[in-house]
Design a protein around this motif. Structure first.
Motif, mmCIF file in Angstrom:
data_model
loop_
_atom_site.group_PDB
_atom_site.id
_atom_site.type_symbol
_atom_site.label_atom_id
_atom_site.label_comp_id
_atom_site.label_asym_id
_atom_site.label_seq_id
_atom_site.Cartn_x
_atom_site.Cartn_y
_atom_site.Cartn_z
ATOM 1 N N ASP A 196 67.432 25.610 42.803
ATOM 2 C CA ASP A 196 68.582 24.876 42.114
ATOM 3 C C ASP A 196 70.004 24.431 42.937
ATOM 4 O O ASP A 196 70.678 24.166 42.141
ATOM 5 C CB ASP A 196 68.878 26.255 41.777
ATOM 6 N N ASP A 213 69.358 20.760 35.833
ATOM 7 C CA ASP A 213 68.735 21.023 35.927
ATOM 8 C C ASP A 213 67.773 21.656 36.939
ATOM 9 O O ASP A 213 67.123 20.336 37.263
ATOM 10 C CB ASP A 213 67.999 22.856 35.673
ATOM 11 N N PRO A 267 67.581 20.171 40.894
ATOM 12 C CA PRO A 267 68.623 20.580 41.127
ATOM 13 C C PRO A 267 69.663 21.839 40.376
ATOM 14 O O PRO A 267 69.850 20.395 39.657
ATOM 15 C CB PRO A 267 69.029 20.596 41.688
ATOM 16 N N TYR A 268 69.952 22.198 40.138
ATOM 17 C CA TYR A 268 70.899 22.403 40.352
ATOM 18 C C TYR A 268 72.788 21.607 39.927
ATOM 19 O O TYR A 268 72.478 21.551 40.827
ATOM 20 C CB TYR A 268 72.035 23.927 39.720
#
Length: 635
Positions: free
Chosen positions: A183, A329, A331-332
């Motif tokens: 994330d 999301d 990754p965040y």
């Protein structure tokens, strides 16, 4: 000829010759084939083996330690007996028992030494053939020396030496792996994979801007890196083995890439109906999957939305500072953008407004806010003869929207329009444009390597540096661009940056102390110049200058820049005067030696001559000829 040759004895036959006056009788010299005799060429180094005397029956033999597998020759030369060479060869073996514990064994050949001197390469010495087990203090390479000696057949000391390097390798091998959080792109987890069972770990994440978090002593730490980029992350592992520290390290590049770089927040605001209602359209890039709107209306709980494209009814005429935050999301990621939005609405009067006496043909009619507005904040609006006045402050680099105009200057602005209920309405805006703070960054921008500089910000009431520090001053010691954002009492911001340059400090040569006779000539230097005083003071000296007196000389190196980065070392030259030995003249004498005495007048000397056994008559020495004698002899 040679009839038998082993490692311990050589024998053969030769013609017995009559003795030669002045030379030993029938000397046999044994050489490795191809060498010449001792008589004509002297001892031939280690290729000359030994010598023997021929017996009257024509046989000879010699014992000792001799090479095998090489051709030999024996020659009857009858020279003066040659010295027997020393065939002592020092040698030793070693066995690393465990860690830094080593057993050494003497393996010398060519004789039986009477002395063994060991130097284990760590400052430890031992005398004797069988040294005890030696324990070293560290896992490095040691230079070990064995010197052996004996008294040879010539009655002289025979010495042999051997040197060997002993490498003690630490059984540790540092290694690690890492992976990125699913994330958060800047969150990296590290795992020690070293062999050798370390029990101490020291991590350096090459991220000094992270402060104390730049280091860790855990086996499996994690680190949040400050910025995207390449970091040289190092792991140092160690373990104690038999009380000795065993250590190894590894450094690897860890690349931090920002996956959020393509995510860009943006939106379009469109007023509709003139009833304080604005339609918002998400115009973001990078494929956001979630949205959060803040419509900038304080005191109203419903001024947010998580829809992608919401509409919102504002409670008044004033422009609002609307912000949109978008998210992804895996990754965040999140990005935020804000802008002023003018609702362009009809006039509403809130509960806190003073309402004048209604008038006009439509005074009895009221116009209610849209259904999605928060009605508890509003009252019905009648035609009134008052204006709605709003005071707004912005910063010099901002604009304020006011009914189709983007205002950038301080002043009072108004607009008149007819509301849907038929009433005339006047909107008054008092706009104040505050200047940006005048900021400054002070401090030394050029520093020498190994030094730091204090950078100080001014012009605001709060500061945020690009190092994530929020103090007025920061201390830095590495080259780079440093900047800060200053905020003043009006909330206006301004920034400034400066480049720090690190000048490499030279390393001056460091000559060793010198002891010389009469004078010493200064050699050429690699880095620096000679001076008689510290800090480049005193008299300058040059390579090739002769130093004739004992003194301290300084080697001073500088960059000549601003600042001037310097380094200095000194050494002492000690001059000793060479003594003058007496130099008597050569003397020639015949049997009798006369000592001339410095008398001022004539003196009678009696001299005993050698080897004549009789008295010498007295001699009269004239005053001006003290070294002339007159002898009278009776025949």
């Amino acid at each position: 000829m040679i009839t038998s040759a082993t490692a311990n004895a050589i024998s053969g036959t030769a013609t017995y010759k009559a003795p030669v006056p002045g030379f030993p009788d029938n000397v046999v010299e044994v050489f490795i084939a191809g060498d010449t005799s001792c008589l004509t060429a002297g001892v031939q180094g280690k290729t000359y083996l030994d010598q023997a005397i021929v017996n009257p029956d024509g046989t000879w033999s010699v014992s000792g330690n001799f090479p095998t597998g090489v051709a030999l020759t024996a020659t009857v030369t009858n020279p003066t007996a040659c010295p027997i060479p020393c065939l002592l060869y020092a040698d030793f073996g070693f066995n690393i028992l465990t860690g830094t514990t080593v057993q050494f064994t003497d393996m010398t050949i060519g004789g039986t030494p009477t002395s063994w001197e060991w130097d284990f390469g760590d400052g430890t010495m031992y005398s004797g053939q069988v040294p005890p087990v030696h324990v070293y203090d560290d896992y490095i390479s040691y230079h070990v020396t064995l010197t052996v000696s004996l008294i040879d057949a010539n009655g002289e000391v025979c010495t042999s030496m051997i040197e060997k390097d002993i490498d003690l390798n630490c059984p540790l091998s540092a290694a690690y792996s890492q992976y990125q959080d699913a994330d958060y792109y800047d969150l990296i987890y590290f795992y020690d994979q070293s062999s050798g069972n370390p029990d101490t770990w020291a991590w350096d994440f090459d991220d000094p801007d992270s402060g104390p978090d730049n280091y860790s002593d855990e086996a499996e730490p994690y680190h949040i890196f400050t910025y995207p980029g390449t970091y040289n992350v190092c792991l140092d592992v160690s373990v104690l083995i038999n009380g000795v520290s065993c250590e190894d390290y590894i450094c690897q590049d860890v690349v931090i890439e920002d996956p959020c770089e393509t995510l860009v927040a943006d939106f379009i605001a469109t007023p509709i109906g003139g009833h304080c209602v604005v339609a918002f359209e998400d115009n973001s890039l990078g494929g956001p999957t979630a949205w959060f709107w803040d419509f900038g209306v304080p005191g109203i709980s419903s001024d947010t939305s998580i829809l992608q494209n919401p509409s919102y009814a504002f409670p008044g005429f004033s422009a609002s500072y609307v912000c949109l935050t978008v998210y992804t999301d895996a990754p965040y990621c999140e990005k935020t953008t804000c802008q002023w939005v003018n609702p362009y609405c009809d006039l509403y009067i809130t509960d806190n407004d003073s309402i004048a006496t209604p008038s006009g043909s439509k005074a009895s009619s009221a116009y209610l806010p849209p259904a999605n507005a928060v009605t508890s904040d509003f009252s019905p609006v009648f035609c009134i003869g008052v204006a709605d006045t709003t005071s707004v402050s912005i910063c010099e680099n901002e604009t304020y929207p006011f009914y189709g105009n983007l205002l950038t200057s301080s002043g009072t602005y108004d607009t008149v329009f007819v509301a849907s209920n038929g009433c005339d309405s006047t909107i008054v805006l008092i706009l104040t444009v505050n200047p940006l703070p005048v900021v400054d960054l002070s401090g030394d921008l050029d520093i020498c390597s190994g030094q730091t500089t204090l950078l100080t910000a001014s012009g605001g009431v709060s500061y945020l540096w690009n190092t994530m520090e929020s103090t007025v001053s920061i201390t830095v010691g590495t080259a780079g661009i440093y900047s800060f954002v200053a905020t003043d009492i009006n909330g206006c911001t301004n920034s400034i940056s400066a480049t720090i340059t690190v000048i490499d400090t030279p390393t001056a040569d460091a000559p060793a102390d010198v002891v010389a006779c009469d004078s010493y000539t200064l050699p050429a230097l690699g880095t620096g110049n000679y001076f008689t005083g510290s800090g480049g003071t005193g008299l300058p000296l040059s390579a090739g200058d002769a130093i004739a007196s004992t003194q301290t000389i300084y080697v001073y190196a500088e960059t000549g820049t601003t600042p001037n980065c310097t380094d200095e070392n000194s050494f002492t030259v000690t001059i000793n005067a060479t003594p003058s030995a007496d130099a008597p003249a050569d003397v020639a004498a015949c049997d009798t030696v006369i000592r001339c005495l410095p008398w001022a007048r004539a003196t009678i000397l009696r001299v005993q001559a050698v080897p004549v056994r009789r008295s010498v008559p007295a001699m009269q020495l004239p005053v001006h000829k003290p070294c002339v004698r007159r002898d009278k002899y009776n025949t």
